[in-house]
Scaffold this active site. Structure first.
Site, mmCIF file in Angstrom:
data_model
loop_
_atom_site.group_PDB
_atom_site.id
_atom_site.type_symbol
_atom_site.label_atom_id
_atom_site.label_comp_id
_atom_site.label_asym_id
_atom_site.label_seq_id
_atom_site.Cartn_x
_atom_site.Cartn_y
_atom_site.Cartn_z
ATOM 1 N N ARG A 83 0.840 -1.200 0.000
ATOM 2 C CA ARG A 83 0.000 0.000 0.000
ATOM 3 C C ARG A 83 0.873 1.247 0.000
ATOM 4 N NH1 ARG A 83 -5.013 2.059 3.759
ATOM 5 N NH2 ARG A 83 -4.963 4.182 2.964
ATOM 6 N N ARG A 92 -7.544 1.670 -3.139
ATOM 7 C CA ARG A 92 -6.425 1.198 -2.326
ATOM 8 C C ARG A 92 -6.223 -0.294 -2.508
ATOM 9 N NH1 ARG A 92 -7.502 4.056 2.423
ATOM 10 N NH2 ARG A 92 -8.557 5.357 0.969
ATOM 11 N N ASP A 95 -6.513 -1.951 2.989
ATOM 12 C CA ASP A 95 -6.805 -1.056 4.096
ATOM 13 C C ASP A 95 -7.170 -1.930 5.284
ATOM 14 O OD1 ASP A 95 -7.251 1.488 5.299
ATOM 15 O OD2 ASP A 95 -9.399 1.252 5.010
ATOM 16 N N ASP A 97 -8.307 -1.425 9.259
ATOM 17 C CA ASP A 97 -8.708 -0.459 10.284
ATOM 18 C C ASP A 97 -9.027 -1.164 11.597
ATOM 19 O OD1 ASP A 97 -8.570 1.865 8.700
ATOM 20 O OD2 ASP A 97 -10.597 1.538 7.931
#
Length: 161
Positions: A83, A92, A95, A97
């Site tokens: 990334r 992207r 990701d 989170d």
């Protein structure tokens, strides 16, 4: 060990394989044990709409990391998988989170727990409700947050086989 919920997303390259790899790398860490993984879902982009659909998933983990250390590990995984910094809410490769961690709240420049937009996003709530419908976040269960979203938003999150 504390329980934490993570969200994964990708819309570039082999998105499903990228998410599977990120989860596998997490599982190889001594301080993290992956306990549940949701199905994979195709979801429309959120924020910046002129981009490919995303593949999203959630996982529950047990970890001895602090919230900040878990976030740092997630960002290290993103970087290791290729990334690069991108447009906020834009396309992207991967990701990862941190959505929530048991007994932890944060509101700092680098981390907010629970994730501030978690209860607004069907692409997070649908997979999270699959693996943790009774998890309480912000005074309500995940399933209740999901039920409050518009039907069109929920229906746009499509389970992959």
């Amino acid at each position: 060990m504390k329980e934490a919920a993570l969200a994964f997303g990708s819309n570039l390259g082999d998105s499903r394989a990228m998410i599977e790899r990120a989860i596998a790398v997490l599982g190889e860490m001594a301080a993290v044990r992956v306990t549940r993984i949701s199905s994979f879902y195709r979801t429309p982009p959120w924020g910046v709409e002129d981009q490919p659909d995303f593949i999203n998933a959630c996982a529950l983990v047990e970890t001895s990391y602090s919230p900040e250390a878990l976030l740092a590990a997630c960002k290290d995984i993103e970087k290791a998988l290729g990334r690069e910094d991108a447009t906020r809410w834009g396309p992207r490769l991967i990701d990862v989170d941190v959505l929530w961690m048991a007994g932890e709240t944060r509101d700092t420049a680098i981390l907010s727990l629970p994730h501030p937009r978690l209860t607004e996003r069907a692409f997070v709530l649908v997979p999270l409700a699959e693996i943790a419908p009774d998890l309480e976040i912000g005074g309500a269960r995940v399933q209740a947050h999901l039920a409050r979203l518009k039907a069109d938003d929920r229906d746009a999150v499509i389970a992959l086989e």
